[in-house]
Design an enzyme around this catalytic site. Structure first.
Site, mmCIF file in Angstrom:
data_model
loop_
_atom_site.group_PDB
_atom_site.id
_atom_site.type_symbol
_atom_site.label_atom_id
_atom_site.label_comp_id
_atom_site.label_asym_id
_atom_site.label_seq_id
_atom_site.Cartn_x
_atom_site.Cartn_y
_atom_site.Cartn_z
ATOM 1 C CE LYS A 147 -1.928 3.019 1.978
ATOM 2 N NZ LYS A 147 -1.675 4.429 1.534
ATOM 3 C CD GLU A 152 13.301 1.184 7.727
ATOM 4 O OE1 GLU A 152 13.215 1.988 6.787
ATOM 5 O OE2 GLU A 152 13.963 0.146 7.673
ATOM 6 C CB CYS A 179 13.515 9.248 7.741
ATOM 7 S SG CYS A 179 14.534 8.093 6.817
ATOM 8 C CD GLU A 226 10.066 13.468 10.645
ATOM 9 O OE1 GLU A 226 8.893 13.056 10.765
ATOM 10 O OE2 GLU A 226 10.980 12.765 10.173
HETATM 11 P P1 NAD Z 1 2.551 8.722 7.085
HETATM 12 O O1 NAD Z 1 2.787 7.984 8.340
HETATM 13 O O2 NAD Z 1 1.542 9.803 7.067
HETATM 14 O O3 NAD Z 1 2.123 7.721 5.915
HETATM 15 C C1 NAD Z 1 2.913 6.597 5.569
HETATM 16 C C2 NAD Z 1 2.018 5.532 4.997
HETATM 17 O O4 NAD Z 1 1.144 5.066 6.019
HETATM 18 C C3 NAD Z 1 1.129 5.995 3.849
HETATM 19 O O5 NAD Z 1 1.088 4.974 2.872
HETATM 20 C C4 NAD Z 1 -0.212 6.168 4.513
HETATM 21 O O6 NAD Z 1 -1.296 6.024 3.635
HETATM 22 C C5 NAD Z 1 -0.194 5.054 5.530
HETATM 23 N N1 NAD Z 1 -1.096 5.221 6.681
HETATM 24 C C6 NAD Z 1 -1.534 6.371 7.233
HETATM 25 N N2 NAD Z 1 -2.363 6.097 8.270
HETATM 26 C C7 NAD Z 1 -2.427 4.747 8.382
HETATM 27 C C8 NAD Z 1 -3.106 3.853 9.254
HETATM 28 N N3 NAD Z 1 -3.889 4.293 10.234
HETATM 29 N N4 NAD Z 1 -2.929 2.520 9.081
HETATM 30 C C9 NAD Z 1 -2.125 2.047 8.103
HETATM 31 N N5 NAD Z 1 -1.472 2.846 7.229
HETATM 32 C C10 NAD Z 1 -1.611 4.184 7.370
HETATM 33 O O7 NAD Z 1 3.989 9.248 6.619
HETATM 34 P P2 NAD Z 1 4.316 10.186 5.366
HETATM 35 O O8 NAD Z 1 3.856 11.566 5.691
HETATM 36 O O9 NAD Z 1 3.855 9.500 4.119
HETATM 37 O O10 NAD Z 1 5.909 10.119 5.339
HETATM 38 C C11 NAD Z 1 6.741 10.953 6.074
HETATM 39 C C12 NAD Z 1 7.219 10.256 7.340
HETATM 40 O O11 NAD Z 1 7.928 9.058 7.008
HETATM 41 C C13 NAD Z 1 8.202 11.095 8.144
HETATM 42 O O12 NAD Z 1 7.889 11.029 9.506
HETATM 43 C C14 NAD Z 1 9.544 10.413 7.876
HETATM 44 O O13 NAD Z 1 10.533 10.605 8.858
HETATM 45 C C15 NAD Z 1 9.130 8.986 7.779
HETATM 46 N N6 NAD Z 1 10.157 8.221 7.069
HETATM 47 C C16 NAD Z 1 10.936 7.368 7.815
HETATM 48 C C17 NAD Z 1 11.955 6.653 7.190
HETATM 49 C C18 NAD Z 1 12.856 5.739 7.995
HETATM 50 O O14 NAD Z 1 13.532 4.921 7.391
HETATM 51 N N7 NAD Z 1 12.895 5.842 9.308
HETATM 52 C C19 NAD Z 1 12.162 6.784 5.813
HETATM 53 C C20 NAD Z 1 11.347 7.670 5.091
HETATM 54 C C21 NAD Z 1 10.337 8.370 5.746
#
Ligand code: NAD
Length: 504
Positions: free
Chosen positions: A190, A265, A299, A398
């Site tokens: 997803k 992550e 991230c 962040e």
């Molecule tokens: P997000 O958490 O809003 O969304 C990530 C994914 O989760 C999307 O596909 C979203 O549709 C899904 N999602 C949202 N709510 C959900 C739920 N209740 N149940 C299941 N899935 C759900 O994150 P974002 O805004 O897309 O990405 C940015 C974030 O990702 C930042 O916090 C960044 O630090 C983090 N990130 C971490 C790493 C790492 O390796 N640690 C790498 C890249 C990004």
């Protein structure tokens, strides 16, 4: 700008294939959402729609999870050598379509071609790395006990769900999916709703390269329905998730009833620490690279700059100069470093944080404004705040954009205390010429990954992941297999040991 015009024309050709819409991929078939609905993905360059995307929900996830479950026994039984061959073919196919992937990624996410041209190749590397390890993935250990030989083996855990964010979707998807497939798991992916296009290219590429139908299923949709349903589905044995910390927390709750294994992550507020004895020019280049590359939507970005008092003014002036010279522009312009942020919603969040920083009393030493870029998209100038302290929101939360907060420290103890005084612990970057200090300091710095006198340079066999609110679990090398596989211990008696006789 002939090169940019040429690239824009090429991008139009690559994007034309999405004109008819982006369908889900379930059991090797293209399918619309069961209720027929779609959502739009827009380009952050000009906010115009790029494609209508199948808006999957719980019923679509159910179909995909069942397809992954049906495909699991056969895929798990494919030999490691055969899996290795298929995954190398996937890598070859990614390389062959690297330009298409990069151009689509740039237009969907706003990331600049300068970095995305390498992201596709890095994605291929991820497949090659885990492909080569597939033949040994099941191998375990032998342990001798008194009168006993123990043998461990590993088996793929089952169908798994992969949920990815929008920042560098192609690279991150390969990073999570390649080890799952190499381990023998089948998947339901997803992707993030802001940038779903390259995930669709990826599943197509994998199937064309010979991945059997149903091994890799793709369902687009929003987090609160498709994402949630995936984390709750009983056929899905584990969730590999990359995204925000608060989403990780929701997924943990959602997965509780079905006892999901989770790998998170999550977010970061990573410090780069610069001591007066460091090579300041190199440290400044690395700090600038780690916050302003990938639009700061990274991230592992070094979003807090902690500098020793005696060099604070000189060093922050150096960083400010460099930040002001960074080229902001169209993501397909080969000279562009910072492109538009992914979506107006995210742009607003970043601009709001800039206002918060000003209101908190920090000084804008560079940027601090929306940038008037080509297409009137979501451009934000590389920003540096000086005169900040660690209790400010711009030092604690962040922002996930090109915004750096610089804080002075007086000695090592204070540097450590500021560095650790956040809820996150993903990465840390330390600049010092004193090797003893580097050993002492890194031992106490709360982070899953630390680079000394270096920016983030990934070596794939090393563990990747964070501590505190930045994550649970490690990826890379064998750590990925530990997550996607179950370890089994089998004990063999080596002789006729005395067995207690109960009941006669
Ligand atoms: P997000 O958490 O809003 O969304 C990530 C994914 O989760 C999307 O596909 C979203 O549709 C899904 N999602 C949202 N709510 C959900 C739920 N209740 N149940 C299941 N899935 C759900 O994150 P974002 O805004 O897309 O990405 C940015 C974030 O990702 C930042 O916090 C960044 O630090 C983090 N990130 C971490 C790493 C790492 O390796 N640690 C790498 C890249 C990004």
């Amino acid at each position: 700008m002939p090169k940019l015009d040429e690239n824009i024309e090429k991008a139009k050709t690559y994007l034309a294939k999405f004109d008819k819409g982006v369908l889900n991929r379930i059991a090797g078939e293209d399918v619309a959402a069961l209720d027929g609905t779609t959502f739009e993905t827009i380009s952050p360059v000009d906010l115009k729609p790029l494609a209508k995307v199948a808006y999957g929900k719980a019923a679509d996830i159910d179909l995909a999870a069942k397809a992954a479950k049906a495909a699991f026994p056969e895929w798990a039984a494919v030999s490691g050598e055969a899996r290795k061959k298929i995954l190398h073919k996937v890598a070859d196919a990614i390389v062959a379509r690297a330009e298409e992937i990069a151009f689509v990624e740039c237009m969907d996410t706003g990331q600049s071609l300068k970095f995305m041209s390498k992201a596709a190749l890095r994605g291929a590397e991820n497949f090659r790395f885990f492909a080569d390890r597939a033949p040994e993935a099941r191998d375990g250990k032998t342990m001798q006990g008194p009168g006993q030989v123990n043998i461990t083996t590993r088996n793929p855990i089952g169908p798994v769900g992969i949920i990815t964010p929008w920042n560098t979707p192609f690279m991150l998807s390969t990073w999570k999916i390649a080890p799952a497939l190499a381990a023998g798991c089948t998947i339901v992916h997803k992707p993030a709703e802001f940038s779903p296009l390259t995930a669709r290219l990826l599943v197509e590429i994998a199937e064309e390269a010979g991945l059997p139908k149903g091994v890799w299923n793709l369902v687009n949709g929003l987090g609160e329905d498709a994402g949630k349903a995936l984390t709750e589905h009983p056929a899905i044995k584990a969730i590999g998730f990359v995204g925000e910390s608060r989403t990780g927390s929701m997924i943990m709750k959602q997965g509780a009833d079905t006892l999901k294994r989770v790998h998170f992550e999550l977010g970061g507020k990573n410090p780069v620490l610069v001591f007066a004895d460091a090579d300041l020019e190199r440290a400044a280049d690395a700090a600038v690279f780690m916050i302003y590359s990938l639009n700061g939507e990274r991230c592992t970005s070094s979003s807090r700059l902690l500098v020793e008092d005696s060099i604070y003014d000189r060093f922050t002036a150096l960083v400010a100069e460099k930040a002001k010279r960074i080229k902001i522009g169209h993501p397909l312009d080969p000279e562009t470093v910072v492109g538009p942020l992914v979506h107006p919603v995210h742009e607003k969040k970043v601009l709001d944080y800039i206002e918060i920083g000003k209101a908190e009393g920090a000084t804008v030493a560079a940027g601090g404004v929306k940038h008037d870029g080509p297409g009137d998209g979501c451009y934000v100038a590389p920003t540096l705040f000086t005169g900040a302290h660690n209790q400010m929101r711009i030092a604690q939360e962040e922002i996930f954009g090109p915004v750096l907060t610089a804080i002075p420290f007086k000695d090592e103890a204070e540097a450590l205390s500021i560095a650790n005084d956040v809820q996150y612990g993903l990465t840390g970057y330390l600049w010092t010429a004193d090797v003893t200090r580097a050993f002492r300091f890194t031992e106490q710095l709360e982070a899953g990954m630390i680079w000394v006198n270096s920016e983030n340079v990934r070596h794939l066999p090393t563990p990747f992941g964070g501590v505190k609110n930045s994550g649970i679990g490690r990826d890379g090398g064998d750590w990925s297999f530990d997550f996607y596989m179950e370890t089994k211990n089998i004990a063999f008696a080596t002789g006729a040991h005395a067995i207690q006789k109960l009941g006669g």
